[in-house]
Enzyme design. Structure first.
Site, PDB file in Angstrom:
ATOM      1  N   ASP A  15       3.841  -3.970   5.554  1.00  0.00           N
ATOM      2  CA  ASP A  15       3.014  -4.307   4.394  1.00  0.00           C
ATOM      3  C   ASP A  15       3.821  -4.008   3.127  1.00  0.00           C
ATOM      4  O   ASP A  15       4.209  -2.861   2.887  1.00  0.00           O
ATOM      5  CB  ASP A  15       1.729  -3.471   4.444  1.00  0.00           C
ATOM      6  CG  ASP A  15       0.769  -3.832   3.326  1.00  0.00           C
ATOM      7  OD1 ASP A  15       0.446  -5.017   3.198  1.00  0.00           O
ATOM      8  OD2 ASP A  15       0.356  -2.925   2.570  1.00  0.00           O
ATOM      9  N   THR A  55       1.646  -9.279  -1.374  1.00  0.00           N
ATOM     10  CA  THR A  55       2.542  -8.404  -2.152  1.00  0.00           C
ATOM     11  C   THR A  55       4.007  -8.741  -1.881  1.00  0.00           C
ATOM     12  O   THR A  55       4.816  -8.785  -2.802  1.00  0.00           O
ATOM     13  CB  THR A  55       2.290  -6.925  -1.802  1.00  0.00           C
ATOM     14  OG1 THR A  55       2.255  -6.795  -0.381  1.00  0.00           O
ATOM     15  CG2 THR A  55       0.979  -6.449  -2.367  1.00  0.00           C
ATOM     16  N   THR A  56       4.333  -9.014  -0.614  1.00  0.00           N
ATOM     17  CA  THR A  56       5.727  -9.325  -0.264  1.00  0.00           C
ATOM     18  C   THR A  56       6.156 -10.610  -0.953  1.00  0.00           C
ATOM     19  O   THR A  56       7.265 -10.697  -1.491  1.00  0.00           O
ATOM     20  CB  THR A  56       5.874  -9.441   1.269  1.00  0.00           C
ATOM     21  OG1 THR A  56       5.184  -8.349   1.864  1.00  0.00           O
ATOM     22  CG2 THR A  56       7.314  -9.412   1.692  1.00  0.00           C
ATOM     23  N   ASP A  97      -6.131  -6.454   4.023  1.00  0.00           N
ATOM     24  CA  ASP A  97      -5.567  -7.754   3.624  1.00  0.00           C
ATOM     25  C   ASP A  97      -6.543  -8.883   3.931  1.00  0.00           C
ATOM     26  O   ASP A  97      -6.779  -9.761   3.108  1.00  0.00           O
ATOM     27  CB  ASP A  97      -4.241  -8.017   4.360  1.00  0.00           C
ATOM     28  CG  ASP A  97      -3.098  -7.166   3.822  1.00  0.00           C
ATOM     29  OD1 ASP A  97      -3.338  -6.446   2.838  1.00  0.00           O
ATOM     30  OD2 ASP A  97      -1.987  -7.222   4.371  1.00  0.00           O
TER      31      ASP A  97
END
Length: 484
Positions: free
Chosen positions: A17, A50-51, A342
């Site tokens: 994550d 986020t990545t 998520d």
């Protein structure tokens, strides 16, 4: 692949994550810290993607460096990036598909997409079901308060044993073993004040000259507690949830009346209980009425692992629910919790805007293709910056291909030709290693993930581009005081 982050104490976190990795890492460089802020913004706004946001910011800066080497001024690049980001937002809004509130099948696909590639993948079907049901329980029109979905973790069993409770789980046991262990058709009183004799706010001394006075003092304390418990029993409550302490004598009176009581419950749990059961939170015990009580079909104490827990379940139309996550080890349930967060964030973001796009790199390739068409109509050096932005967006499908062990050059060439042929949802099937229609594959994501990632990444890239030097500054307030 996952990363194992080990701190100085030897505690390990296993995750892929993005925001968790960045928060756990020790980052010293001030510009790198600005990139971490991008991930935090993405996490707070949506809870996923986020990545994507971080690799996009990195790629934008890398492409900007190539342009600077070609003597293009940073302000020109920043201007071009700004124009490209605005156009990308318009492109995304144009290609997005509408989502209906009752489209459970699509919502489930969104949850499955969020969980793919996480440690929870083995039971993602079950977990996606739980996530969709939880959101549909707490949604009021299109407003969804994710704080109303409590995630409770307990080691033991397997991920398949995770369940959705239409109510709240309290990590508290009943205060007295003589109280009933199970209460059906529970009438629940929520009390925010202590069921104890209040000590005086001011420091006070009591002088007693006669043992009878001491006895009268003790009896008065007992009378006050009896009045409190009588008011609760008179209201016909058979379950009591107290935010503060419950006196031993009060416990005795309550257990005699067959009331199930728990104490020192967190304020957030009390609020969620009010949403789930329809009860009102009472501060003044003497004024409690039957109409203030909430309802739950069943309240019971269950032992999970080493701990006793109180389940408040089968509430009518609850506006707060609990997802109980089970797993073999602490690391497993922590990763499942991240995947569940998520999925919940994605479903909520989809329902908020009611617009979704296909994932698997399809949406990024379509934005990149349209940005190139936009750049071709431009003149001036900004055109190069827009093209650099279009190249940067392709980092998402490229990284997807690399992570799946597919040759990125071959697959990107294939992707481009399919998008040029008008297949806007052509994406990478990472399991088969070829290009397929991502929408038909069921890889669906909320539009908000993409718009927020592009917005945050381009803003931070522009900000860093405008910096031409890093200077060590004096700490605030560290200068010696000057004499008058």
């Amino acid at each position: 692949m996952d990363k194992m982050l080990v701190d100085s104490m030897g505690d390990a976190v296993v995750t892929n994550d993005g925001v968790t990795i960045l928060e756990e890492m020790q980052i010293e460089h001030p510009a790198a810290k600005m990139i971490v802020e991008v991930a935090k913004t993405q996490e707070n706004e949506i809870g996923d993607g986020t990545t994507t946001a971080v690799i996009l910011a990195g790629e934008l800066l890398k492409n900007a460096e190539d342009l600077i080497d070609k003597n293009i001024h940073p302000t020109v690049i920043a201007k071009g990036y700004r124009m490209a980001a605005e156009t990308a937002q318009k492109i995304l809004n144009n290609i997005a598909e509408d989502l209906k509130l009752d489209d459970v099948e699509t919502l489930k696909k969104i949850a499955l997409t969020a969980m793919t590639g996480k440690g929870a993948e083995i039971a993602k079907e079950k977990l996606a079901d739980l996530a969709v049901k939880a959101v549909s329980e707490v949604s009021e029109d299109s407003f969804i308060d994710l704080d109303s979905i409590k995630i409770e973790k307990k080691v033991g069993g397997g991920i398949d044993d995770s369940e959705l409770i239409k109510g709240i789980i309290l990590d508290k046991e009943r205060v007295d073993s003589n109280m009933p262990k199970i209460v059906k058709n529970a009438k629940i009183a929520l009390i925010a004040s202590a069921i104890e004799v209040k000590s005086s706010e001011a420091d006070a001394k009591i002088s007693i000259s006669d043992p009878k006075q001491l006895q009268a003092f003790v009896q008065e304390e007992e009378r006050i507690i009896k009045e409190m418990t009588d008011a609760i029993i008179k209201s016909k409550a058979n379950v009591l949830v107290c935010q503060k302490g419950i006196d031993d004598l009060a416990q005795y009176y309550l257990s005699k009346a067959g009331v199930y009581a728990v104490r020192r419950v967190k304020q957030s749990d009390l609020y969620n209980l009010a949403k789930a059961t329809g009860a009102k939170i009472i501060t003044k015990i003497s004024e409690i009425k039957e109409s203030d009580l909430g309802f739950a079909g069943l309240v019971e104490e269950i032992k999970i692992g080493e701990e006793e827990m109180t389940y408040v379940r089968d509430c009518k139309n609850p506006k707060a629910v609990t997802i109980l996550i089970r797993g073999g080890t602490k690391h497993v349930i922590d990763e499942v919790e991240r995947a569940m967060t998520d999925a919940l964030g994605d479903i909520a973001a989809s329902l908020k805007l009611k617009k979704v796009v296909a994932g698997a790199g399809a949406c990024e390739m379509e934005v990149s293709r349209n940005l190139r068409l936009f750049a071709n109509k431009m003149s001036g050096r900004e055109q190069l910056a827009v093209l650099a932005f279009a190249d940067a967006i392709e980092v998402v499908p490229r990284t997807l291909a690399e992570n799946a062990g597919i040759d990125p050059i071959d697959i990107l060439t294939d992707l481009k030709s399919q998008h040029d042929a008008g297949k806007k949802w052509a994406g990478i099937n990472v399991f088969k290693g070829k290009v397929e229609d991502a929408w038909k594959m069921g890889v669906i994501e909320p539009l908000k993930i993409k718009t927020q990632a592009i917005k945050s990444a381009s803003e931070v890239a522009e900000l860093i581009l405008r910096i031409d030097d890093v200077i060590a500054s004096k700490g605030m307030g560290k200068e010696p005081a000057m004499s008058p």
